[in-house]
Design an enzyme around this catalytic site. Sequence first.
Site, PDB file in Angstrom:
ATOM      1  N   TYR A 112       0.826  -1.210   0.000  1.00 48.63           N
ATOM      2  CA  TYR A 112       0.000   0.000   0.000  1.00 48.63           C
ATOM      3  C   TYR A 112       0.863   1.265   0.000  1.00 48.63           C
ATOM      4  O   TYR A 112       0.532   2.246  -0.665  1.00 48.63           O
ATOM      5  CB  TYR A 112      -0.952   0.005   1.202  1.00 48.63           C
ATOM      6  CG  TYR A 112      -2.027  -1.056   1.106  1.00 48.63           C
ATOM      7  CD1 TYR A 112      -2.798  -1.190  -0.043  1.00 48.63           C
ATOM      8  CD2 TYR A 112      -2.280  -1.936   2.159  1.00 48.63           C
ATOM      9  CE1 TYR A 112      -3.785  -2.165  -0.140  1.00 48.63           C
ATOM     10  CE2 TYR A 112      -3.262  -2.912   2.069  1.00 48.63           C
ATOM     11  CZ  TYR A 112      -4.014  -3.018   0.915  1.00 48.63           C
ATOM     12  OH  TYR A 112      -4.986  -3.977   0.829  1.00 48.63           O
ATOM     13  N   LYS A 169       3.778   1.541  -1.304  1.00 53.02           N
ATOM     14  CA  LYS A 169       4.293   1.647  -2.673  1.00 53.02           C
ATOM     15  C   LYS A 169       3.260   2.309  -3.581  1.00 53.02           C
ATOM     16  O   LYS A 169       3.598   3.004  -4.526  1.00 53.02           O
ATOM     17  CB  LYS A 169       4.622   0.241  -3.166  1.00 53.02           C
ATOM     18  CG  LYS A 169       5.629   0.235  -4.262  1.00 53.02           C
ATOM     19  CD  LYS A 169       5.235  -0.468  -5.477  1.00 53.02           C
ATOM     20  CE  LYS A 169       5.737   0.336  -6.634  1.00 53.02           C
ATOM     21  NZ  LYS A 169       5.161  -0.022  -7.879  1.00 53.02           N
TER      22      LYS A 169
END
Length: 178
Positions: free
Chosen positions: A145, A147
Amino acid sequence: MHKQDIQLVRITSDDVELLLRLSRQTFSETFSPVNTPENMQHYLDTSLTTEQLRKEINHPDSLFYFAMRAGSAVGYLKVNFGTAQTELQDPGGMEIERIYVLKEFHGEKIGQLLFNKAMEIAREQKVDYIWLGVWEKNVKALGFYEKNGFVRFGTHAFKLGKDEQTDLMMKLTIKEDV
Ligand SMILES: CC(C)(COP(=O)(O)OP(=O)(O)OC[C@H]1O[C@@H](n2cnc3c(N)ncnc32)[C@H](O)[C@@H]1OP(=O)(O)O)[C@@H](O)C(=O)NCCC(=O)NCCS
């Protein structure tokens, strides 16, 4: 594997048994190694049942999609709007309640395809932001998430059987396309 090998298919109440099997398998693969069998069983018996999933699929403010590969369901997505959201329930928000991919297929960009679908839906529905809760010990999902641009904005308590756990709340603001 190429992205075109995966199809995203809307889940209807006809698919409830397939969704149940996939949900139970992915939940067990993700959380059994770090939770007691009793607490796992309690969750499976109360939250991942045919009756409960049928109710969720039929909720007008929830959408489910399978990721299909060679005719098999290998992952799924659940998003919620309005009153289907498990918290906040802000009309300007959309919750990603679940993104799960079978362990065997992790790292093959299937999670990313499901996430991209969630982004597409959020834009179509013109929400201002996407939010989600993720267990603080689920390092893999947190990395995924982060990323994808999510930032932490709070915590909430979650009970798995008898275990009090902490979910991190994360949020992504949707920017208008230019
Ligand atoms: C989290 C999950 C959905 C990711 O799906 P996936 O198919 O394995 O991930 P992808 O292959 O699509 O990865 C997409 C991108 O995220 C990155 N990513 C994946 N896991 C990561 C991690 N732990 N840390 C940092 N980045 C990560 C990948 O490197 C990739 O980026 P790239 O395109 O720049 O290489 C998957 O691991 C999963 O199903 N986990 C178990 C269920 C779960 O925990 N769900 C969330 C519950 S809240």
